[in-house]
Design a protein around this motif. Structure first.
Motif, PDB file in Angstrom:
ATOM      1  N   TRP B 262       5.260  39.770  25.086  1.00  0.00           N
ATOM      2  CA  TRP B 262       6.720  39.811  25.070  1.00  0.00           C
ATOM      3  C   TRP B 262       7.193  40.848  26.074  1.00  0.00           C
ATOM      4  CZ3 TRP B 262       9.007  35.830  23.450  1.00  0.00           C
ATOM      5  CH2 TRP B 262      10.372  35.832  23.150  1.00  0.00           C
ATOM      6  N   MET B 263       7.043  40.486  27.341  1.00  0.00           N
ATOM      7  CA  MET B 263       7.333  41.396  28.445  1.00  0.00           C
ATOM      8  C   MET B 263       8.743  41.961  28.331  1.00  0.00           C
ATOM      9  SD  MET B 263       6.200  42.605  31.390  1.00  0.00           S
ATOM     10  CE  MET B 263       5.064  41.559  32.270  1.00  0.00           C
ATOM     11  N   PRO B 264       8.864  43.272  28.176  1.00  0.00           N
ATOM     12  CA  PRO B 264      10.225  43.810  28.060  1.00  0.00           C
ATOM     13  C   PRO B 264      10.941  43.795  29.403  1.00  0.00           C
ATOM     14  CG  PRO B 264       8.603  45.562  27.973  1.00  0.00           C
ATOM     15  CD  PRO B 264       7.839  44.292  28.099  1.00  0.00           C
ATOM     16  N   GLY B 265      12.250  43.687  29.347  1.00  0.00           N
ATOM     17  CA  GLY B 265      13.052  43.778  30.558  1.00  0.00           C
ATOM     18  C   GLY B 265      13.221  42.472  31.310  1.00  0.00           C
ATOM     19  N   VAL B 266      12.779  41.347  30.749  1.00  0.00           N
ATOM     20  CA  VAL B 266      13.020  40.059  31.411  1.00  0.00           C
ATOM     21  C   VAL B 266      13.717  39.145  30.391  1.00  0.00           C
ATOM     22  CG1 VAL B 266      11.115  40.195  33.030  1.00  0.00           C
ATOM     23  CG2 VAL B 266      10.719  39.187  30.815  1.00  0.00           C
ATOM     24  N   PRO B 267      14.514  38.184  30.884  1.00  0.00           N
ATOM     25  CA  PRO B 267      15.184  37.270  29.948  1.00  0.00           C
ATOM     26  C   PRO B 267      14.183  36.457  29.127  1.00  0.00           C
ATOM     27  CG  PRO B 267      15.504  36.590  32.232  1.00  0.00           C
ATOM     28  CD  PRO B 267      14.882  37.928  32.271  1.00  0.00           C
ATOM     29  N   TRP B 268      14.590  36.019  27.936  1.00  0.00           N
ATOM     30  CA  TRP B 268      13.609  35.453  27.012  1.00  0.00           C
ATOM     31  C   TRP B 268      12.918  34.187  27.489  1.00  0.00           C
ATOM     32  CZ3 TRP B 268      14.028  30.677  24.818  1.00  0.00           C
ATOM     33  CH2 TRP B 268      15.287  30.080  24.792  1.00  0.00           C
ATOM     34  N   PRO B 269      13.568  33.313  28.285  1.00  0.00           N
ATOM     35  CA  PRO B 269      12.760  32.151  28.733  1.00  0.00           C
ATOM     36  C   PRO B 269      11.592  32.592  29.601  1.00  0.00           C
ATOM     37  CG  PRO B 269      15.102  31.829  29.195  1.00  0.00           C
ATOM     38  CD  PRO B 269      14.942  33.243  28.800  1.00  0.00           C
ATOM     39  N   MET B 270      11.856  33.656  30.383  1.00  0.00           N
ATOM     40  CA  MET B 270      10.784  34.185  31.231  1.00  0.00           C
ATOM     41  C   MET B 270       9.653  34.759  30.395  1.00  0.00           C
ATOM     42  SD  MET B 270      11.003  33.677  34.343  1.00  0.00           S
ATOM     43  CE  MET B 270       9.906  34.866  35.084  1.00  0.00           C
ATOM     44  N   LYS B 271      10.032  35.358  29.274  1.00  0.00           N
ATOM     45  CA  LYS B 271       9.014  35.938  28.388  1.00  0.00           C
ATOM     46  C   LYS B 271       8.045  34.868  27.929  1.00  0.00           C
ATOM     47  CE  LYS B 271      11.776  39.740  26.738  1.00  0.00           C
ATOM     48  NZ  LYS B 271      12.279  40.528  25.665  1.00  0.00           N
ATOM     49  N   ILE B 272       8.582  33.704  27.611  1.00  0.00           N
ATOM     50  CA  ILE B 272       7.734  32.615  27.121  1.00  0.00           C
ATOM     51  C   ILE B 272       6.823  32.119  28.242  1.00  0.00           C
ATOM     52  CG2 ILE B 272       7.804  30.235  26.300  1.00  0.00           C
ATOM     53  CD1 ILE B 272      10.428  31.141  24.802  1.00  0.00           C
ATOM     54  N   VAL B 273       7.388  32.096  29.457  1.00  0.00           N
ATOM     55  CA  VAL B 273       6.577  31.633  30.590  1.00  0.00           C
ATOM     56  C   VAL B 273       5.499  32.663  30.917  1.00  0.00           C
ATOM     57  CG1 VAL B 273       6.646  31.019  33.028  1.00  0.00           C
ATOM     58  CG2 VAL B 273       8.499  30.305  31.521  1.00  0.00           C
ATOM     59  N   LEU B 274       5.887  33.944  30.821  1.00  0.00           N
ATOM     60  CA  LEU B 274       4.965  35.005  31.240  1.00  0.00           C
ATOM     61  C   LEU B 274       3.795  35.193  30.275  1.00  0.00           C
ATOM     62  CD1 LEU B 274       7.227  37.805  32.706  1.00  0.00           C
ATOM     63  CD2 LEU B 274       5.430  36.545  33.880  1.00  0.00           C
ATOM     64  N   ALA B 275       4.048  34.949  29.001  1.00  0.00           N
ATOM     65  CA  ALA B 275       3.013  35.242  28.007  1.00  0.00           C
ATOM     66  C   ALA B 275       1.668  34.580  28.305  1.00  0.00           C
ATOM     67  CB  ALA B 275       3.506  34.880  26.610  1.00  0.00           C
ATOM     68  N   PRO B 276       1.616  33.247  28.538  1.00  0.00           N
ATOM     69  CA  PRO B 276       0.299  32.660  28.830  1.00  0.00           C
ATOM     70  C   PRO B 276      -0.303  33.171  30.126  1.00  0.00           C
ATOM     71  CG  PRO B 276       2.033  31.023  29.011  1.00  0.00           C
ATOM     72  CD  PRO B 276       2.649  32.233  28.448  1.00  0.00           C
ATOM     73  N   ILE B 277       0.567  33.449  31.109  1.00  0.00           N
ATOM     74  CA  ILE B 277       0.050  33.953  32.390  1.00  0.00           C
ATOM     75  C   ILE B 277      -0.604  35.317  32.184  1.00  0.00           C
ATOM     76  CG2 ILE B 277       0.697  34.710  34.705  1.00  0.00           C
ATOM     77  CD1 ILE B 277       2.973  32.669  34.581  1.00  0.00           C
ATOM     78  N   GLU B 278       0.108  36.175  31.434  1.00  0.00           N
ATOM     79  CA  GLU B 278      -0.418  37.511  31.178  1.00  0.00           C
ATOM     80  C   GLU B 278      -1.699  37.442  30.365  1.00  0.00           C
ATOM     81  OE1 GLU B 278       0.519  40.681  31.967  1.00  0.00           O
ATOM     82  OE2 GLU B 278       1.937  39.880  33.416  1.00  0.00           O
ATOM     83  N   LEU B 279      -1.705  36.515  29.403  1.00  0.00           N
ATOM     84  CA  LEU B 279      -2.882  36.361  28.552  1.00  0.00           C
ATOM     85  C   LEU B 279      -4.080  35.937  29.393  1.00  0.00           C
ATOM     86  CD1 LEU B 279      -3.545  36.604  25.568  1.00  0.00           C
ATOM     87  CD2 LEU B 279      -3.232  34.142  25.368  1.00  0.00           C
ATOM     88  N   LEU B 280      -3.816  35.038  30.313  1.00  0.00           N
ATOM     89  CA  LEU B 280      -4.886  34.602  31.208  1.00  0.00           C
ATOM     90  C   LEU B 280      -5.328  35.759  32.094  1.00  0.00           C
ATOM     91  CD1 LEU B 280      -6.087  31.794  31.417  1.00  0.00           C
ATOM     92  CD2 LEU B 280      -4.701  31.424  33.461  1.00  0.00           C
ATOM     93  N   GLY B 281      -4.348  36.582  32.447  1.00  0.00           N
ATOM     94  CA  GLY B 281      -4.627  37.726  33.314  1.00  0.00           C
ATOM     95  C   GLY B 281      -5.655  38.669  32.718  1.00  0.00           C
ATOM     96  N   ILE B 282      -5.653  38.788  31.399  1.00  0.00           N
ATOM     97  CA  ILE B 282      -6.630  39.660  30.737  1.00  0.00           C
ATOM     98  C   ILE B 282      -8.041  39.268  31.141  1.00  0.00           C
ATOM     99  CG2 ILE B 282      -7.564  40.357  28.507  1.00  0.00           C
ATOM    100  CD1 ILE B 282      -4.941  39.819  27.263  1.00  0.00           C
ATOM    101  N   PHE B 283      -8.263  37.952  31.237  1.00  0.00           N
ATOM    102  CA  PHE B 283      -9.618  37.482  31.548  1.00  0.00           C
ATOM    103  C   PHE B 283      -9.857  37.392  33.039  1.00  0.00           C
ATOM    104  CE2 PHE B 283      -8.373  35.825  27.423  1.00  0.00           C
ATOM    105  CZ  PHE B 283      -9.389  36.353  26.641  1.00  0.00           C
ATOM    106  N   ILE B 284      -8.779  37.137  33.771  1.00  0.00           N
ATOM    107  CA  ILE B 284      -8.941  36.995  35.223  1.00  0.00           C
ATOM    108  C   ILE B 284      -9.307  38.327  35.856  1.00  0.00           C
ATOM    109  CG2 ILE B 284      -7.702  36.530  37.367  1.00  0.00           C
ATOM    110  CD1 ILE B 284      -6.223  34.325  35.863  1.00  0.00           C
TER     111      ILE B 284
END
Lengths: 166, 366
Positions: B262-284
């Motif tokens: 739940w990336m702070p400081g971005v509008p909520w639709p972006m939060k939903i988009v960012l979550a899987p990307i960030e999650l993938l980032g953990i492994f990348i």
């Protein structure tokens, strides 16, 4: 990619993980902790030494400033003392002078008074003696004059003459 | 100073080239005589040799000639988990020529891998020419494992002696420690503290220091003529990257996961988009760590070997000296790459630890 996965050696992976963790633990105990502690200690030592030097410098400065201040104060005090002493000396001298003057005038006055009194007494004494002397003389002269009748008459006559003249 | 060094290197280079060209001349003569027998394409042989080098091996060979079957080196213990623990020396394989028989089980060494076979030693292949025989669980002390042990010993000896020299010398390093202590301080002051911050850096220091010196020494030992290849193995870099990954996750704070889901400081639709990307980032992130180190060192080994191989392909004075000079330059470059890759791995690990241990109020002040 398939080749990479196919070639992936699980044995090597296992050994690397195991050996690395063992190395990590050993190094942490026998190397990194003592090394980092020693470096920290040394840095702290250098820092505190620098701080101490700085403090010593400041203290030194304070001391010299203090010394100067004390010296200055001492000088002022000494000057004040000297001035006071001088004033006291002057005042004592002037007081003494005044007292002496008064004493002297008093003595002179007394002397003058005594002289006056003595003089008066002497004059009185002289007057008395002179009166006695002149009475005696006058007595002797009167006795001499009055021994002869003629002479007595003459004297009366002279006297009378004198009176009339004057 | 710099000019003297250049002159020295050039002289050395010249001497070495003259020597190697002479030697090569001799070798060419003899090999021409030998080549009369089984004509094998030299280039494919070279390719095999290179591929052989970058792979792990059950033998520690300094040089070898597969045609004549001459190997100078020593065999290493093989440890298999197959019907219990099987331990034997790799000399049993006779470099793949013979089956190793242990307690009634037969093992065959084929293309540097151990397969379980029957007594006849037959391998069955699929359509991609991969053997379909069972591969037993293999925990052998291979050349790579031995190299890891050697590097670990070197690192341990250097730094434990540095640690001891403090006690003896009143907090002043002595000897070789004088060279390594600034590196330790550099890692602390330039890598750990700026990336992680003053508050938490201390608990990550042992890992960062160990990983830096382990990778650096492994890379360096890879350039030596012993032909070891530690960090050019995917398994090794995978193990290192996995440790970074695990440490990152296990020391992470609430803020780290907040930034992922739940990336702070971005509008909520972006939060939903960012979550899987960030999650993938953990492994990348650790995956990139693994691939970067592996690919760099692997490629370096291949390039040096290939260029050195060109020496024998050209078989002429000009080509030979040229490829030698080039190999020398690449080797020097590899020296730089050795420390650079160690630095990058350490630096990025520290950054990931920094993300993990970052606290809410710190993020706003920075």
């Amino acid at each position: 990619m398939e080749k990479l996965i196919n070639d992936f050696s699980y044995g090597l992976f296992f050994w690397q993980s195991l050996l690395f963790i063992v190395l990590l633990l050993l190094l942490r105990k026998f190397a990194w902790k003592p090394i980092l502690n020693a470096i920290d200690e040394r840095e702290e030592g250098i820092k505190s030494a620098l701080e101490e030097a700085e403090n010593a410098r400041k203290e030194m400065q304070n001391l010299t400033a203090d010394n100067e201040r004390i010296l200055k104060q001492a000088r002022i005090e000494r000057d004040a003392l000297l001035k006071e002493a001088r004033e006291m000396k002057e005042s004592i001298i002037s007081e003494a002078k005044g007292a002496a003057q008064i004493q002297a005038t008093k003595v002179i006055e007394q002397a003058q008074a005594t002289i006056q009194a003595e003089k008066q007494a002497a004059i009185t004494d002289l007057k008395n003696q002179v009166a006695e002397l002149s009475l005696g003389i006058a007595e002797k002269v009167v006795r001499e004059e009055l021994s002869d009748k003629n002479k007595q008459i003459k004297l009366v006559e002279d006297m009378l003459k004198e009176v009339t003249i004057s | 100073m710099y000019r003297i060094n250049v002159v020295k290197t050039l002289t050395l280079l010249f001497l070495v080239i003259t020597f190697s060209v002479n030697a090569q001349h001799e070798a060419t003569k003899t090999s021409h005589e030998e080549k009369a027998l089984p004509e094998k394409d030299f280039k494919t042989e070279l390719k095999e040799e290179i591929r052989h080098h970058v792979k792990d091996s059950y033998y520690f060979d300094f040089n070898s000639n597969s045609e004549t079957g001459e190997y100078n080196g020593f065999s290493l213990p093989v440890i298999l988990f197959d019907d219990g623990l099987q331990v034997f020396m790799s000399s049993k394989f006779k470099h793949g020529k013979e089956l190793a028989e242990v307690d009634g089980n037969y093992y065959k060494l084929y293309h540097n891998k151990i397969y379980k076979t029957d007594a006849s030693g037959e391998l069955s292949f699929d359509e991609h020419h991969h053997p379909t025989n069972i591969k037993p669980l293999d925990f052998s002390i291979t050349k790579g494992v031995l190299s890891i042990i050697i590097v670990s010993l070197i690192v341990f000896l250097i730094f434990s002696s540095l640690a001891k020299s403090y006690a003896k010398n009143g907090s002043i390093p002595k000897g070789i420690g004088r060279f390594f202590e600034p590196l330790v301080i550099y890692i602390r002051d330039e890598i750990a503290i700026p990336s992680i911050g003053h508050k938490h850096y201390k608990k990550y220091m042992p890992f960062l220091l160990t990983v830096f010196f382990f990778i650096w020494f492994s890379n360096l030992i890879g350039i030596t003529p012993f032909g070891m290849n530690i960090t050019g193995n995917l398994a090794v870099t995978a193990a290192l990257a996995l440790l970074t990954f695990l440490i990152t996750q296990f020391t992470s704070k609430k803020n780290y996961w907040l930034h992922i889901f739940w990336m702070p400081g971005v509008p909520w639709p972006m939060k939903i988009v960012l979550a899987p990307i960030e999650l993938l980032g953990i492994f990348i992130k650790p995956f990139a760590l693994m691939m970067r180190l592996y690919a760099n060192i692997f490629a370096g080994h291949i390039v040096i070997y290939s260029i050195l191989g060109l020496l024998f392909v050209f078989k002429s004075y000009i080509g030979g000296s040229l490829s030698f000079a080039l190999a020398l330059v690449i080797s020097i470059l590899e020296l730089l790459v050795a420390i650079l890759q160690a630095y990058i791995f350490t630096m990025l690990s520290a950054l990931y630890f920094g993300f993990a241990s970052e606290e809410h109020e710190m993020e706003h002040t920075e």
